[in-house]
Design a protein around this motif. Structure first.
Motif, short mmCIF file in Angstrom:
data_model
loop_
_atom_site.label_atom_id
_atom_site.label_comp_id
_atom_site.label_asym_id
_atom_site.label_seq_id
_atom_site.Cartn_x
_atom_site.Cartn_y
_atom_site.Cartn_z
N PHE A 23 -3.22 7.96 -3.28
CA PHE A 23 -2.53 7.12 -2.31
C PHE A 23 -3.51 6.50 -1.31
O PHE A 23 -4.62 6.99 -1.13
CB PHE A 23 -1.48 7.95 -1.56
N ASP A 24 -3.04 5.43 -0.67
CA ASP A 24 -3.87 4.80 0.36
C ASP A 24 -3.94 5.63 1.64
O ASP A 24 -4.95 5.62 2.34
CB ASP A 24 -3.33 3.40 0.69
N GLN A 41 0.85 -1.18 0.00
CA GLN A 41 0.00 0.00 0.00
C GLN A 41 0.89 1.23 0.00
O GLN A 41 2.08 1.17 0.29
CB GLN A 41 -0.95 0.01 1.20
N SER A 42 0.29 2.39 -0.32
CA SER A 42 1.09 3.60 -0.52
C SER A 42 0.77 4.65 0.54
O SER A 42 -0.39 4.83 0.94
CB SER A 42 0.83 4.18 -1.91
N VAL A 43 1.82 5.34 0.98
CA VAL A 43 1.70 6.44 1.94
C VAL A 43 2.47 7.62 1.40
O VAL A 43 3.65 7.49 1.03
CB VAL A 43 2.25 6.06 3.33
N ILE A 44 1.84 8.78 1.35
CA ILE A 44 2.54 10.01 1.01
C ILE A 44 2.57 10.88 2.26
O ILE A 44 1.55 11.10 2.91
CB ILE A 44 1.88 10.76 -0.17
N GLU A 45 3.77 11.33 2.63
CA GLU A 45 3.91 12.21 3.79
C GLU A 45 4.29 13.60 3.31
O GLU A 45 5.22 13.77 2.52
CB GLU A 45 4.98 11.71 4.76
N TYR A 46 3.55 14.59 3.80
CA TYR A 46 3.86 15.98 3.49
C TYR A 46 4.67 16.58 4.64
O TYR A 46 4.30 16.46 5.80
CB TYR A 46 2.58 16.79 3.28
N GLY A 47 5.80 17.20 4.28
CA GLY A 47 6.69 17.75 5.29
C GLY A 47 7.38 16.68 6.10
O GLY A 47 7.32 16.72 7.34
N ARG A 63 10.88 0.25 5.15
CA ARG A 63 11.48 -1.00 5.64
C ARG A 63 10.41 -2.07 5.88
O ARG A 63 10.72 -3.26 5.91
CB ARG A 63 12.23 -0.73 6.94
N CYS A 64 9.15 -1.65 6.04
CA CYS A 64 8.04 -2.60 6.24
C CYS A 64 7.42 -3.05 4.92
O CYS A 64 6.45 -3.80 4.92
CB CYS A 64 6.96 -1.96 7.10
N GLY A 65 7.95 -2.56 3.81
CA GLY A 65 7.41 -2.94 2.51
C GLY A 65 6.31 -2.04 2.00
O GLY A 65 5.68 -2.33 0.98
N VAL A 66 6.07 -0.93 2.71
CA VAL A 66 5.07 0.05 2.26
C VAL A 66 5.70 0.94 1.20
O VAL A 66 6.89 1.31 1.30
CB VAL A 66 4.57 0.89 3.46
N ARG A 67 4.95 1.29 0.18
CA ARG A 67 5.46 2.20 -0.84
C ARG A 67 5.42 3.62 -0.28
O ARG A 67 4.35 4.17 -0.04
CB ARG A 67 4.64 2.09 -2.12
N ALA A 68 6.60 4.21 -0.06
CA ALA A 68 6.73 5.47 0.66
C ALA A 68 7.02 6.63 -0.29
O ALA A 68 7.93 6.53 -1.14
CB ALA A 68 7.83 5.36 1.71
N PHE A 69 6.29 7.72 -0.12
CA PHE A 69 6.45 8.92 -0.93
C PHE A 69 6.53 10.12 0.02
O PHE A 69 5.83 10.18 1.02
CB PHE A 69 5.26 9.12 -1.87
N GLY A 70 7.36 11.08 -0.33
CA GLY A 70 7.49 12.28 0.48
C GLY A 70 7.53 13.53 -0.35
O GLY A 70 8.16 13.56 -1.42
N VAL A 71 6.85 14.58 0.12
CA VAL A 71 6.86 15.88 -0.55
C VAL A 71 7.21 16.92 0.49
O VAL A 71 6.60 16.98 1.56
CB VAL A 71 5.49 16.20 -1.20
N ASP A 72 8.22 17.74 0.18
CA ASP A 72 8.62 18.82 1.09
C ASP A 72 8.96 20.04 0.27
O ASP A 72 9.45 19.92 -0.86
CB ASP A 72 9.82 18.38 1.93
N ILE A 73 8.71 21.20 0.85
CA ILE A 73 9.02 22.45 0.15
C ILE A 73 10.47 22.84 0.32
O ILE A 73 10.95 23.78 -0.31
CB ILE A 73 8.08 23.56 0.66
N ASP A 74 11.19 22.08 1.19
CA ASP A 74 12.59 22.36 1.51
C ASP A 74 13.50 21.34 0.86
O ASP A 74 13.45 20.14 1.18
CB ASP A 74 12.77 22.36 3.03
N ALA A 75 14.35 21.78 -0.04
CA ALA A 75 15.24 20.87 -0.78
C ALA A 75 16.25 20.20 0.14
O ALA A 75 16.62 19.03 -0.07
CB ALA A 75 15.96 21.63 -1.89
N ASP A 76 16.72 20.90 1.17
CA ASP A 76 17.70 20.32 2.08
C ASP A 76 17.12 19.12 2.82
O ASP A 76 17.80 18.11 3.05
CB ASP A 76 18.18 21.36 3.09
N SER A 77 15.85 19.22 3.24
CA SER A 77 15.20 18.11 3.94
C SER A 77 15.09 16.90 3.02
O SER A 77 15.35 15.76 3.43
CB SER A 77 13.82 18.52 4.44
#
Length: 412
Positions: free
Chosen positions: A186-187, A123-129, A141-155
């Motif tokens: 996303f889920d 399943q898919s998770v998108i985290e903002y920030g 690491r648990c096999g979840v499809r992980a996505f991340g969006v942040d407005i900060d390039a350094d992060s």
């Protein structure tokens, strides 16, 4: 660590904050969170409609004064200031504080997040920030499809370096809250200590419906959400937090540091079409609010958040425990839907009940044991009001109004 009183004037606090070192330790971090000011705008904010434009204008002006900035621009003001972090294992938050106690709080919070997300491998998770990305890395690491969006390039660079070192597939994109990955659904959508950075939170909540797959959930975890009158740093329905730690972040970083009272959050989420339940945790930053798109009915007996005046959910119904209780209505359905409310009198005496929404008003007398569907019709109002007197029930410490089973919202 520099000690100070627990309350200060705004001028004294700003002067004090400006004299602090750029890097603070865990002890100072905790101390700052307990020092508050009372803003000059407090009376106005308590009087105004928190959903209104004037309320938002005052909050924006308050942020500008405390932060020392003329306006708020997320692309400029939400930068982490991390730069090039040489040690991605020990010089990232929360490990950079070198406090086992603080790290233990975050570990408890990440456990609460994984539990609240309730996801399966693939399943898919998108985290903002995502910040330092610890939640995303655990999910990957648990096999979840992980996505991340942040407005900060350094992060994002920090998360990318960790995922590559661990051999994990974590997809990352630069963007604002609600954006990223070309409209993919996303889920789960996750915010951990991030949602309170969104000044346009109402628009964000409305848009997040389009980021979920069928059966998907929005999870807010670790957000500054308190009961009304519970915390001096959030003395109004919502607004910039009035504690020294938050003001330090606004002033030094430019970050938007909002706080919310629970009654306002309940109203806001319902108006934006979300049904929300609260997952309580003994660790404050681990409290989770799990939201699902609201269907064609509000069932108060479910474990969902409602404004003040309601008793605890009782599976099939919930009692009104104030003479007037409200059920907020989704903005997208108002004036285009037929409304009806199902109420029941489980008390041994007759009850007179009045249901109001906009110009519509229906009054019924319910005999003991009677259940009735009360049609309201279409409305442009933001809520349904349920009015009835309170009655002392046998072997019951509460004074009860009426049992509400359901509020149906059906297309006209």
């Amino acid at each position: 660590m520099l000690k100070s009183p627990t309350t200060m004037t705004e001028q004294d606090m700003l002067r004090w904050i400006d004299g602090l070192p750029s890097e603070i330790d865990a002890e100072t971090y905790d101390h700052l969170a307990g020092i508050t000011i009372e803003p000059q705008e407090l009376a106005a904010l308590r009087r105004l409609d928190p959903m209104g434009t004037e309320y938002r204008r005052i909050c924006a002006a308050l942020y500008a004064r405390l932060s020392g900035r003329s306006d708020y621009t997320p692309e400029r003001d939400e930068r982490s200031g991390l730069g090039s972090t040489p040690d991605i294992w020990r010089q990232i938050s929360p490990y950079s504080f070198k406090s086992p106690k603080l790290v233990s709080e975050f570990l408890s919070s990440w456990a609460a997040i994984i539990s609240a997300l309730d996801v399966e491998p693939e399943q898919s998770v998108i985290e903002y920030g995502p910040g330092s990305g610890q939640a995303l890395l655990m999910l990957a690491r648990c096999g979840v499809r992980a996505f991340g969006v942040d407005i900060d390039a350094d992060s994002l660079d920090l998360v990318r370096r960790q995922s590559e070192a661990m051999g994990l597939d974590v997809q990352l994109e630069l963007g604002a809250f609600g954006e990223g990955f070309a409209g993919q659904r996303f889920d789960r959508v996750l915010f951990f200590e991030a949602f309170h950075h969104a000044l346009e939170f109402d628009k964000l909540l409305l848009g997040l419906h389009d980021r979920l797959l069928p059966g998907g959930k929005l999870v807010l975890c670790g957000e500054p959400i308190v009961e009304e009158g519970q915390h001096a740093s959030i003395p109004f329905p919502w607004g910039p937090r009035m504690d020294a730690l938050s003001i330090l972040c606004m002033r030094n970083r430019g970050w938007m540091e909002l706080g919310f009272q629970r009654p306002f959050l309940a109203e806001l989420m319902a108006r934006c079409g979300w049904s929300v339940r609260h997952m309580q945790s003994p660790v404050f930053r681990a409290n989770a609010y799990i939201a699902e798109p609201m269907g064609d009915a509000v069932r108060p007996g479910d474990q969902i958040m409602l404004p003040e005046g309601w008793g605890a959910p009782e599976v099939t119904h919930r009692w009104t425990v104030a003479e007037c209780c409200r059920i907020p209505l989704p903005d997208r359905l108002r004036a285009t839907s037929n409304l009806s409310v199902t109420v029941a009198n489980y008390l041994p005496t007759p009850k007179t009940v009045t249901i109001e929404s906009g110009d519509a008003r229906r009054t019924r007398i319910l005999q003991p044991g009677q259940t009735e569907d009360i049609d309201i019709g279409t409305t442009s109002a933001s809520h349904v009001s349920i009015r009835t007197s309170l009655t002392a029930a046998p072997n019951e410490p509460r004074h009860l109004g009426i049992a509400v089973l359901e509020c149906r919202i059906q297309p006209a």
